[in-house]
Scaffold this active site. Structure first.
Site, PDB file in Angstrom:
ATOM      1  N   LYS A   1       0.831  -1.216   0.000  1.00 23.02           N
ATOM      2  CA  LYS A   1       0.000   0.000   0.000  1.00 23.02           C
ATOM      3  C   LYS A   1       0.861   1.259   0.000  1.00 23.02           C
ATOM      4  O   LYS A   1       0.536   2.253   0.633  1.00 23.02           O
ATOM      5  CB  LYS A   1      -0.913  -0.004   1.216  1.00 23.02           C
ATOM      6  N   CYS A   2       1.944   1.220  -0.749  1.00 23.68           N
ATOM      7  CA  CYS A   2       2.939   2.289  -0.764  1.00 23.68           C
ATOM      8  C   CYS A   2       2.972   2.924  -2.157  1.00 23.68           C
ATOM      9  O   CYS A   2       2.692   2.256  -3.149  1.00 23.68           O
ATOM     10  CB  CYS A   2       4.301   1.662  -0.409  1.00 23.68           C
ATOM     11  N   GLY A   3       3.343   4.183  -2.218  1.00 27.89           N
ATOM     12  CA  GLY A   3       3.525   4.822  -3.514  1.00 27.89           C
ATOM     13  C   GLY A   3       4.592   4.140  -4.363  1.00 27.89           C
ATOM     14  O   GLY A   3       4.610   4.273  -5.587  1.00 27.89           O
TER      15      GLY A   3
END
Length: 158
Positions: free
Chosen positions: A34-36
């Site tokens: 769930k990270c850029g």
């Protein structure tokens, strides 16, 4: 002590000795779904496909220490990267990379390649370490650098 002194645990709880990868070039990364920077899963898979038959193995270690960006179970993290990025390289159980509960493997990696700044701590998801065929930790690539920037380093080790 060498990289081959350590083991990793699969999402199902099976212990895998890193000695199983002796003679391979390893690209070890802490990851998050769930990270850029999560699209780096796709870049890591491309490297694995491109160089796997020459001896590169990518090892992913999901980590929830950075802004809670790996909130699910280890199994959910593994499934996420398989479904969304076609990941075929080994993805292990969720791992802590900093602090008192940090994995001994990541403590070893940080000791051998401390990075820049005041601390050897991993600063964010997708910090990448390269290990040569002899088990030497040869490089650390910080999160914002794409895995693609590692091609020259990988080729020199293969």
């Amino acid at each position: 002590m060498s990289i081959y002194s350590f083991a990793a645990v699969t999402p199902s709880g099976k212990e895998v000795p890193l000695k199983d990868y002796e003679g391979k070039v390893l690209l070890i990364a802490n990851t998050a779904s769930k990270c850029g920077l999560t699209p780096q899963y796709g870049d890591l898979q491309k490297l694995y496909e491109q160089y796997g038959d020459k001896g590169l193995v990518v090892l992913g270690f999901p980590c929830n220490q950075f802004a809670g960006q790996e909130p699910g179970t280890s199994e959910e993290a593994e499934e996420f990267c398989q479904i969304n990025y076609g990941v075929k390289f080994p993805v292990f159980a969720k791992t802590e990379v900093n602090g008192p509960d940090a994995s001994p493997l990541f403590e070893y990696l940080k000791d051998r390649q401390p990075g820049t700044g005041d601390s050897s701590d991993i600063q964010w998801n997708f910090t990448k370490f390269l290990v040569d065929r002899g088990g030497n930790v040869t490089a650390r690539v910080e999160p914002k650098e794409s895995p693609e920037t590692m091609k020259g380093l990988i080729e020199s080790l293969l």
